[in-house]
Design a protein around this motif. Structure first.
Motif, PDB file in Angstrom:
ATOM      1  N   HIS A 335       1.202  -1.196  -0.100  1.00  0.00           N
ATOM      2  CA  HIS A 335      -0.018  -0.082   0.080  1.00  0.00           C
ATOM      3  C   HIS A 335       0.273   0.532   0.206  1.00  0.00           C
ATOM      4  CE1 HIS A 335      -3.362  -2.580   0.803  1.00  0.00           C
ATOM      5  NE2 HIS A 335      -3.050  -2.998   1.917  1.00  0.00           N
ATOM      6  N   CYS A 336       2.010   1.789   0.647  1.00  0.00           N
ATOM      7  CA  CYS A 336       3.456   2.172   0.484  1.00  0.00           C
ATOM      8  C   CYS A 336       4.243   2.615   0.219  1.00  0.00           C
ATOM      9  CB  CYS A 336       3.369   2.561   2.381  1.00  0.00           C
ATOM     10  SG  CYS A 336       2.062   2.331   2.917  1.00  0.00           S
ATOM     11  N   ALA A 337       4.804   1.355  -0.598  1.00  0.00           N
ATOM     12  CA  ALA A 337       6.391   1.368  -1.502  1.00  0.00           C
ATOM     13  C   ALA A 337       6.247   1.440  -2.683  1.00  0.00           C
ATOM     14  CB  ALA A 337       6.937  -0.048  -0.670  1.00  0.00           C
ATOM     15  N   GLY A 338       4.724   1.357  -3.356  1.00  0.00           N
ATOM     16  CA  GLY A 338       5.404   1.789  -5.077  1.00  0.00           C
ATOM     17  C   GLY A 338       5.460   3.299  -4.978  1.00  0.00           C
ATOM     18  N   CYS A 339       5.132   4.237  -4.353  1.00  0.00           N
ATOM     19  CA  CYS A 339       5.094   5.603  -4.456  1.00  0.00           C
ATOM     20  C   CYS A 339       6.617   6.279  -3.353  1.00  0.00           C
ATOM     21  CB  CYS A 339       3.981   6.926  -4.162  1.00  0.00           C
ATOM     22  SG  CYS A 339       2.835   6.647  -5.017  1.00  0.00           S
ATOM     23  N   HIS A 340       6.287   5.493  -1.629  1.00  0.00           N
ATOM     24  CA  HIS A 340       6.911   5.804  -0.893  1.00  0.00           C
ATOM     25  C   HIS A 340       8.791   5.416  -0.355  1.00  0.00           C
ATOM     26  CE1 HIS A 340       5.501   9.852   0.950  1.00  0.00           C
ATOM     27  NE2 HIS A 340       3.999   8.325   0.566  1.00  0.00           N
ATOM     28  N   ALA A 341       9.079   5.172  -1.800  1.00  0.00           N
ATOM     29  CA  ALA A 341      10.410   3.940  -1.919  1.00  0.00           C
ATOM     30  C   ALA A 341      11.652   5.063  -2.816  1.00  0.00           C
ATOM     31  CB  ALA A 341      10.575   3.234  -2.589  1.00  0.00           C
ATOM     32  N   LYS A 342      13.016   4.738  -2.216  1.00  0.00           N
ATOM     33  CA  LYS A 342      14.197   5.334  -3.456  1.00  0.00           C
ATOM     34  C   LYS A 342      13.484   5.319  -4.791  1.00  0.00           C
ATOM     35  CE  LYS A 342      17.282   4.549   0.574  1.00  0.00           C
ATOM     36  NZ  LYS A 342      15.829   3.764   1.739  1.00  0.00           N
ATOM     37  N   GLU A 343      13.498   4.182  -5.363  1.00  0.00           N
ATOM     38  CA  GLU A 343      12.858   4.119  -6.773  1.00  0.00           C
ATOM     39  C   GLU A 343      11.966   4.011  -7.172  1.00  0.00           C
ATOM     40  OE1 GLU A 343      15.545   1.509  -7.871  1.00  0.00           O
ATOM     41  OE2 GLU A 343      17.576   2.558  -7.981  1.00  0.00           O
ATOM     42  N   PRO A 344      10.549   5.038  -6.778  1.00  0.00           N
ATOM     43  CA  PRO A 344       8.995   4.540  -6.411  1.00  0.00           C
ATOM     44  C   PRO A 344       8.952   3.659  -7.818  1.00  0.00           C
ATOM     45  CG  PRO A 344       9.581   6.662  -6.298  1.00  0.00           C
ATOM     46  CD  PRO A 344      11.035   5.986  -6.656  1.00  0.00           C
ATOM     47  N   SER A 345       7.574   2.630  -7.713  1.00  0.00           N
ATOM     48  CA  SER A 345       7.439   2.265  -9.067  1.00  0.00           C
ATOM     49  C   SER A 345       6.397   3.095  -9.482  1.00  0.00           C
ATOM     50  CB  SER A 345       6.962   0.520  -8.821  1.00  0.00           C
ATOM     51  OG  SER A 345       6.000   0.343  -7.787  1.00  0.00           O
ATOM     52  N   SER A 346       5.443   3.565  -8.650  1.00  0.00           N
ATOM     53  CA  SER A 346       4.521   4.651  -9.563  1.00  0.00           C
ATOM     54  C   SER A 346       4.814   5.176 -10.621  1.00  0.00           C
ATOM     55  CB  SER A 346       4.057   5.147  -8.191  1.00  0.00           C
ATOM     56  OG  SER A 346       2.621   6.186  -8.887  1.00  0.00           O
ATOM     57  N   PRO A 347       4.984   5.495 -11.745  1.00  0.00           N
ATOM     58  CA  PRO A 347       5.133   6.571 -12.890  1.00  0.00           C
ATOM     59  C   PRO A 347       4.796   7.271 -12.861  1.00  0.00           C
ATOM     60  CG  PRO A 347       2.612   5.518 -13.773  1.00  0.00           C
ATOM     61  CD  PRO A 347       3.065   4.416 -12.153  1.00  0.00           C
ATOM     62  N   ALA A 348       4.294   8.123 -11.733  1.00  0.00           N
ATOM     63  CA  ALA A 348       4.082   9.782 -10.845  1.00  0.00           C
ATOM     64  C   ALA A 348       4.326  10.064 -10.424  1.00  0.00           C
ATOM     65  CB  ALA A 348       2.832   9.909  -9.937  1.00  0.00           C
ATOM     66  N   PHE A 349       5.442   8.993  -9.888  1.00  0.00           N
ATOM     67  CA  PHE A 349       6.847   9.628  -9.069  1.00  0.00           C
ATOM     68  C   PHE A 349       8.328   9.697  -9.431  1.00  0.00           C
ATOM     69  CE2 PHE A 349       2.980   9.697  -6.673  1.00  0.00           C
ATOM     70  CZ  PHE A 349       2.936  11.020  -6.001  1.00  0.00           C
ATOM     71  N   GLN A 350       9.247  10.473  -9.340  1.00  0.00           N
ATOM     72  CA  GLN A 350      10.721  10.154  -9.489  1.00  0.00           C
ATOM     73  C   GLN A 350      11.532  10.056  -8.177  1.00  0.00           C
ATOM     74  OE1 GLN A 350      12.045   9.674 -13.336  1.00  0.00           O
ATOM     75  NE2 GLN A 350      10.517   9.463 -13.624  1.00  0.00           N
ATOM     76  N   ALA A 351      10.927  10.082  -7.489  1.00  0.00           N
ATOM     77  CA  ALA A 351      11.563  10.172  -6.161  1.00  0.00           C
ATOM     78  C   ALA A 351      10.590   9.770  -5.185  1.00  0.00           C
ATOM     79  CB  ALA A 351      12.327  11.345  -5.646  1.00  0.00           C
ATOM     80  N   ALA A 352      10.869   9.758  -3.797  1.00  0.00           N
ATOM     81  CA  ALA A 352       9.599   9.702  -2.637  1.00  0.00           C
ATOM     82  C   ALA A 352       9.310  10.853  -2.530  1.00  0.00           C
ATOM     83  CB  ALA A 352      10.531   7.959  -1.320  1.00  0.00           C
ATOM     84  N   PRO A 353       7.971  10.841  -2.449  1.00  0.00           N
ATOM     85  CA  PRO A 353       7.447  12.075  -1.644  1.00  0.00           C
ATOM     86  C   PRO A 353       7.440  12.793  -0.752  1.00  0.00           C
ATOM     87  CG  PRO A 353       5.682  10.467  -3.129  1.00  0.00           C
ATOM     88  CD  PRO A 353       6.889   9.569  -2.706  1.00  0.00           C
ATOM     89  N   ALA A 354       7.603  13.703  -0.549  1.00  0.00           N
ATOM     90  CA  ALA A 354       8.574  14.561   1.174  1.00  0.00           C
ATOM     91  C   ALA A 354       9.728  14.006   1.187  1.00  0.00           C
ATOM     92  CB  ALA A 354       7.070  14.666   1.719  1.00  0.00           C
ATOM     93  N   GLY A 355       9.880  13.145   0.100  1.00  0.00           N
ATOM     94  CA  GLY A 355      11.751  12.376   1.225  1.00  0.00           C
ATOM     95  C   GLY A 355      11.620  11.255   1.829  1.00  0.00           C
ATOM     96  N   ILE A 356      10.238  10.748   2.243  1.00  0.00           N
ATOM     97  CA  ILE A 356       9.694   9.620   2.303  1.00  0.00           C
ATOM     98  C   ILE A 356       9.727   8.348   2.770  1.00  0.00           C
ATOM     99  CG2 ILE A 356       8.309   9.142   4.153  1.00  0.00           C
ATOM    100  CD1 ILE A 356       6.989  11.731   5.180  1.00  0.00           C
ATOM    101  N   ALA A 357      11.083   7.469   2.291  1.00  0.00           N
ATOM    102  CA  ALA A 357      10.915   6.138   1.236  1.00  0.00           C
ATOM    103  C   ALA A 357      10.073   5.759   2.414  1.00  0.00           C
ATOM    104  CB  ALA A 357      12.004   6.187   1.065  1.00  0.00           C
TER     105      ALA A 357
END
Length: 405
Positions: A335-357
């Motif tokens: 539920h979280c790591a798709g966006c909040h990861a050092k290398e997000p799998s979500s195409p909407a983000f290049q980096a973890a939003p707000a720096g929270i990985a």
């Protein structure tokens, strides 16, 4: 690459929007201050048609400012208009609305738990609200109700309250907040385009033709002044909404629409203090009341602490049953790591939003409070709940986080 370029586009539009907004709101504040500080001019100035004047010192020199009752004897060769500050703020804000909420991440706007919408249908609903409220406002301000300031203010607040509530029934909290801001911003630029500028053009045309302003011009001027005053009271609420996307504790709250209404009222009331002060009326009780209301609001929406928090944690742990580290790692990964990861799998983000990985459980513990606020105390995360996080999942996560504080 597409997400990277989209982020840059959003940044550049937002940057321009803030600059234009500062220019517009700064001009609004200055001219209200100016009008409220004009003094009765000497007789020789009155004979020239000057209604009021003032002296100021700034930038290493003295300024003499005069306002004519109607217009100067001869139209000056260069006349400065104040309109593009408003237009550029609205145009850039609209571009930002489209780039971030309609063409960007749908999770900012759509919450499937509230209503399942396509991006197109959500955009049409949002634009419909914006256009619809502008139409209602224009009908109201052209009606006899506009002659009663208190009554008009109450009706306008009630209208915005209904819009605020309705948008929260349809959109995710962040999307609802920003659409209320778009509604208010559109009312403000509508006041400039549909009222203030036509009045100024009519006055300039009258002076250029050497005519005395007739009743129509006088009515346009009075209505333009009223519209300008409305814009002045709406500035602080709309500034708050501009920065609110950084604070999910507000728009992610179960009663976010009420929080927004309360902050809108408090900030507009605080603006009233300064408007009165500029006219020489000092009412510190207004600022005191605004401070008290703000403290009460902070207390009412505060998360539980102490014994209450412990009791809730115990209840959540009992309801969730035994929660292992493996359970939480799987839950966060889903539920979280798709966006909040050092290398997000979500195409909407290049980096973890707000720096929270959140690649590891140590990182989950590190961001304990933020996760509690965004995913347990509110349902802001995951965005739009696109991953289908259940209430049971949230209870498990909350129990584990409380145990690892």
């Amino acid at each position: 690459m597409a997400a990277y370029l989209s982020e840059w586009l959003s940044l550049l539009i937002r940057w321009f929007h803030v600059i234009a907004g500062v220019a517009w709101i700064g001009a609004s504040f200055y001219f209200i201050w100016l009008d409220n500080h004009l003094e009765d001019p000497p007789e020789w100035k009155k004979k020239k048609g000057i209604k009021g004047d003032l002296w100021a010192v700034h930038g290493g020199g003295f300024y003499e400012v005069a306002k004519y009752k109607l217009g100067p004897e001869k139209m000056p060769g260069i006349l400065h208009w104040f309109k593009w500050e408003a237009y550029s703020t609205w145009l850039s804000g609209t571009a930002l609305l489209f780039s971030v909420y309609y063409f960007g991440s749908p999770g900012y706007l759509i919450d499937n738990a509230k209503m399942e919408l396509s991006t197109l249908s959500a955009a049409l609903i949002g634009l419909g609200f914006i256009g619809g409220v502008l139409l209602v406002y224009e009908l109201l301000i052209r009606s006899p109700l506009a002659r009663n300031g208190m009554a008009f203010g109450a009706v306008l607040f009630a209208l915005l309250l209904v819009v605020d509530w309705a948008l929260f029934q349809v959109f995710a909290g962040r999307g609802a907040f920003i659409h209320v801001g778009a509604v208010i911003g559109t009312l403000m630029v509508g006041n400039v385009f549909l009222g203030i500028m036509p009045s100024q053009r009519a006055l300039v045309e009258t002076v250029e033709q050497g005519r005395e302003p007739d009743e129509r011009v006088a009515q346009l001027a009075a209505l333009a002044k009223l519209r300008s005053t409305h814009n002045n009271y709406l500035t602080l609420p709309v500034i708050f909404i501009m920065i609110s996307n950084h604070y999910p504790m507000l728009y992610g709250h179960a009663h976010g629409w009420l929080i927004l209404a309360a902050i809108g009222f408090i900030t507009a009331f605080a603006r009233h203090f300064f408007n009165l002060k500029h006219r020489g009326v000092y009412r510190p009780s207004i600022i005191l009341a605004c401070g008290i209301m703000t403290v009460i609001l902070i207390g009412v929406i505060a998360p539980p602490t102490g014994k209450q928090a412990a009791a809730q944690a115990a209840a959540a742990a009992e309801a969730a049953g035994e929660v292992s580290d493996a359970d939480i790692h799987s839950l966060v990964s889903t539920h979280c790591a798709g966006c909040h990861a050092k290398e997000p799998s979500s195409p909407a983000f290049q980096a973890a939003p707000a720096g929270i990985a959140l690649d590891t459980l140590d990182e989950v513990v590190q961001h304990n409070d933020q996760i509690m606020q965004a995913a347990v105390n509110s349902q802001y995360m995951p965005l739009g709940n696109t991953t289908g996080m259940t209430e049971e999942d949230r209870k498990k996560l909350g129990a584990w986080l409380q145990a690892h504080k």
